[in-house]
Design an enzyme around this catalytic site. Structure first.
Site, mmCIF file in Angstrom:
data_model
loop_
_atom_site.group_PDB
_atom_site.id
_atom_site.type_symbol
_atom_site.label_atom_id
_atom_site.label_comp_id
_atom_site.label_asym_id
_atom_site.label_seq_id
_atom_site.Cartn_x
_atom_site.Cartn_y
_atom_site.Cartn_z
ATOM 1 N N ASP A 167 -14.909 1.870 8.010
ATOM 2 C CA ASP A 167 -13.890 2.804 7.522
ATOM 3 C C ASP A 167 -14.459 3.717 6.455
ATOM 4 O OD1 ASP A 167 -11.143 3.852 7.034
ATOM 5 O OD2 ASP A 167 -11.565 3.000 5.066
ATOM 6 N N SER A 223 -7.374 3.439 9.363
ATOM 7 C CA SER A 223 -8.078 3.386 8.087
ATOM 8 C C SER A 223 -7.282 2.548 7.072
ATOM 9 C CB SER A 223 -8.291 4.808 7.561
ATOM 10 O OG SER A 223 -8.822 4.782 6.257
ATOM 11 N N LYS A 234 -8.168 -1.853 6.095
ATOM 12 C CA LYS A 234 -8.402 -2.337 4.735
ATOM 13 C C LYS A 234 -7.390 -3.421 4.356
ATOM 14 C CE LYS A 234 -8.773 1.948 3.538
ATOM 15 N NZ LYS A 234 -8.965 3.282 2.928
ATOM 16 N N HIS A 278 0.842 -1.197 0.000
ATOM 17 C CA HIS A 278 0.000 0.000 0.000
ATOM 18 C C HIS A 278 0.868 1.235 0.000
ATOM 19 C CE1 HIS A 278 -3.469 2.549 0.818
ATOM 20 N NE2 HIS A 278 -2.712 3.189 1.692
ATOM 21 N N ARG A 303 -14.878 12.000 8.429
ATOM 22 C CA ARG A 303 -13.676 12.765 8.793
ATOM 23 C C ARG A 303 -13.428 13.892 7.802
ATOM 24 N NH1 ARG A 303 -9.483 8.383 8.630
ATOM 25 N NH2 ARG A 303 -8.013 10.112 8.845
#
Lengths: 440, 440
Positions: free
Chosen positions: B161, B183, B187, B82, B168
């Site tokens: 999320d 967050s 995932k 990621h 947010r």
């Protein structure tokens, strides 16, 4: 200005400019700013604080979110009074007619609300025939004629406060001085009176347990009132024990009538006189508070205040005979006497527990939809510093059945602390706030 | 536990017990905790902070709010990667086939999303015929067969999320390390891979501008991955200039193919190799990162990685001829050359401004409903430290018309700082985080 930028600025400890804060609050009232955005803003403000200028802007925006009562048709001086709430705190029933008798015009919008006992409107409901829904024209005409009206809010005053208050309750943002003060003062400002006197309670039966917090709230409220162009003052008064003997609805009306008759002295009567004296000073109806207090005491002694109350009851459709015969008010089927076990000097009272005991017999509401029993309640007869023998009466519970009455009796006894040594009673008025009252 | 009590505890700086935090988050996912309550909680946490234990519990609860991808049918080792996002950051197109070539199984769920260019799925859309919607069975079968799949999320992963992220964004609570990390990692954990490598970007084109913040985020993410039972590591990498030359969609695919062919060296290629080397170390497919990097470089040089990419394109229905003929990818009608005015040594690049320039020609979306032009973009040819003569080419704008292209050219030039003295290029990898990588 985008809502998220206002939230971010509050989050970062910045002072929000007046215009942006106003737009944010009015946007919220118009449903353009979402509940979750207001919730984030309130939490950021709770933790980072609000400046005095922010509290002023917040209050003004809340007032601007709805209608304002137009009292310009009245000859004046108009005056309003607000108590932050306590146990046995039904001062309006005495203060409003007494203030009218001293030449002030009292427009009091009251509520039902939640609490240990009902709100002022519930107490008025105990008077047979009494109407508490007045049209705007009726309200003005009645106040001009007899100097007072106590009724439900009909116009759409301060909708932003209503929504924000409900939101604060479920987002853990209730207990912040600027938010409390802006909520209180926005309603008072929208109510239109030229002068506002606040009765800020402190002690075991009040929302504020701590004198320093009470003073902070009182000072901010007075500042917000002055910023709104009203003559404003505050008394910080004791709630370390129930104010009046009576805690309930019909029973509070009964006690108020006895005070208005000049037959019942004590803390409740003294505070009502003091409040009216300070209202007279604020409105120029007395040279100063002391002069006002002397005149208020005279109006009680002369029977003039009682006659003013009778005209008020009659004007709003109530049965004026209750003034001579309080037996016409709802009566609970049984009276249970609560007696001291060992006795001694009463050293401390958990006033909130006395309130809960009254709610327990049915005098209050927990939820909006609850029915109040107007007849029940507690007459709490002992004051801090009093000497009570073992077996002496400290309270009477007015109830519907023995089991409920006895349970309340046990709660009352558990709320008391006794001492064998002498105990000084607490002062009734801790402080006077506001330049116009010569306060600090 | 009542939601308002969880909010109050966070407001007061208390640590929320695991169970209460889990109940709060799951209650939110079930619509039992309101948006405004979550908003107040997030703001309280933003201002008072979250402990490591709270971040772990928050992440676990977010994972538990939805489905988890079941990769147990795969022979493994499974790995996910990621990036926190930057400009010219299309590493997945190179990393996934290269990692597969080294014996790892890469299941990459990607998005479209907002940004200067499209997300990975948009880039894949530039390949004629490419499908990015795979069923669960297709996904597993493809990964087992060829070692990789890159597709849209179909299962209902981490709905908490999704809702919290949207909240947010509009309540000024985005920029908090625990909320960002939970967050990201919820995932990744729900994605099911045994190993997770994070590429945390820092610099002018990254969300994190500050190395200390990037390190804090990387360390927390690695901690959350380990707490979730996954082999986790992170690289903190430079985003003080666009990573790849290409900033766009089709153009990034073209550059990726050249890298996979072993024909295009530079920062982008180096980082892909480094990421894969560290993934190999995390999964035990290499003795250590250095060994992994050597093997990854070998797979680029041998043409094996390119062949793996070809099989991937074919497996998902794309036209495999693009591997030999990138001219089959969408082509912008015109190419505008951007030339240095005075030249010198390139000293600094506002990478975000280059991204905005790419978005300006149509390569990105501002709102969900915006259409992306897959053909347009920017090839940014200069790197920090390079010497460029006056009039030398620094970028090519791929656009639909001259006016847009020239505007982008001006934006690009305005984003550059020049020096007459020599300039050291910034390091590509600032730090390696995670015990398993021998990081700090």
């Amino acid at each position: 200005v985008r809502a998220v930028d206002v939230i971010a600025a509050k989050r970062d400890g910045e002072e929000i400019p007046d215009g942006a804060l106003r737009e944010f609050v009015l946007g919220y009232a118009r449903d353009e700013v979402a509940d979750y955005q207001m919730a984030a803003f309130l939490m950021a403000g709770f933790l980072n604080g609000f400046s005095h200028a922010e509290a002023v802007a917040l209050t003004a925006a809340m007032v601007a979110s709805g209608d304002e009562l137009d009292l310009s048709a009245l000859s004046g001086p108009t005056v309003d009074k607000h108590s932050t709430g306590g146990v046995g705190d039904g001062t309006t029933l005495v203060v409003a007619p007494l203030a009218a008798e001293l030449g002030m015009q009292v427009v009091k919008l009251s509520g039902r609300g939640l609490g240990h006992t009902g709100g002022t409107l519930d107490k008025l409901d105990a008077i047979p025939g009494m109407r508490t829904e007045l049209s705007g024209d009726e309200l003005i005409a009645q106040v001009e004629a007899i100097g007072l009206a106590v009724c439900a809010q009909t116009a759409d005053l301060v909708p932003a406060d209503k929504a924000m208050y409900a939101l604060r309750d479920v987002t853990a943002t209730v207990d912040n001085v600027a938010l409390i003060a802006s909520s209180v003062m926005s309603k008072k400002l929208a109510g239109g009176a030229q002068a506002i006197l606040l009765d800020v309670k402190v002690g075991s039966g009040a929302f504020m347990k701590d004198p320093a917090h009470a003073r902070e709230l009182a000072e901010l409220c007075v500042g917000l009132g002055e910023a709104g162009g009203r003559a404003t003052g505050a008394l910080i008064t004791d709630m370390d024990q129930p104010l009046a003997d009576a805690v309930g609805n019909a029973t509070e009306v009964r006690e108020a009538i006895e005070v208005l008759r000049g037959e019942r002295e004590g803390r409740f009567s003294d505070l009502c006189v003091s409040l009216v004296g300070h209202m007279a000073a604020l409105t120029g109806r007395a040279a100063d508070a002391e002069d006002g207090i002397t005149r208020a005491r005279g109006a009680l002694g002369s029977g003039a205040a009682l006659e003013r109350f009778r005209r008020f009851v009659e004007a709003q459709g109530g049965d004026p005979r209750i003034v001579e015969d309080p037996g016409l008010l709802p009566q609970a089927p049984l009276t249970h006497e609560v007696r001291a076990e060992d006795g001694g000097r009463l050293a401390a009272v958990d006033a909130e527990a006395i309130g809960r005991a009254a709610a327990g017999v049915g005098a209050g509401r927990r939820r909006k939809e609850d029915e109040i029993d107007l007849a029940v309640g507690i007459d709490f007869l002992a004051s801090i510093g009093d000497e009570v023998e073992a077996g002496g009466i400290v309270a009477r519970v007015l109830a519907n059945d023995d089991a409920t009455a006895e349970a309340a009796g046990r709660e009352i006894l558990a709320a008391l602390e006794w001492s064998q040594a002498p105990v000084d009673p607490p002062p009734l008025v801790h402080a006077v706030i506001g330049e116009r009252l010569g306060g600090t």
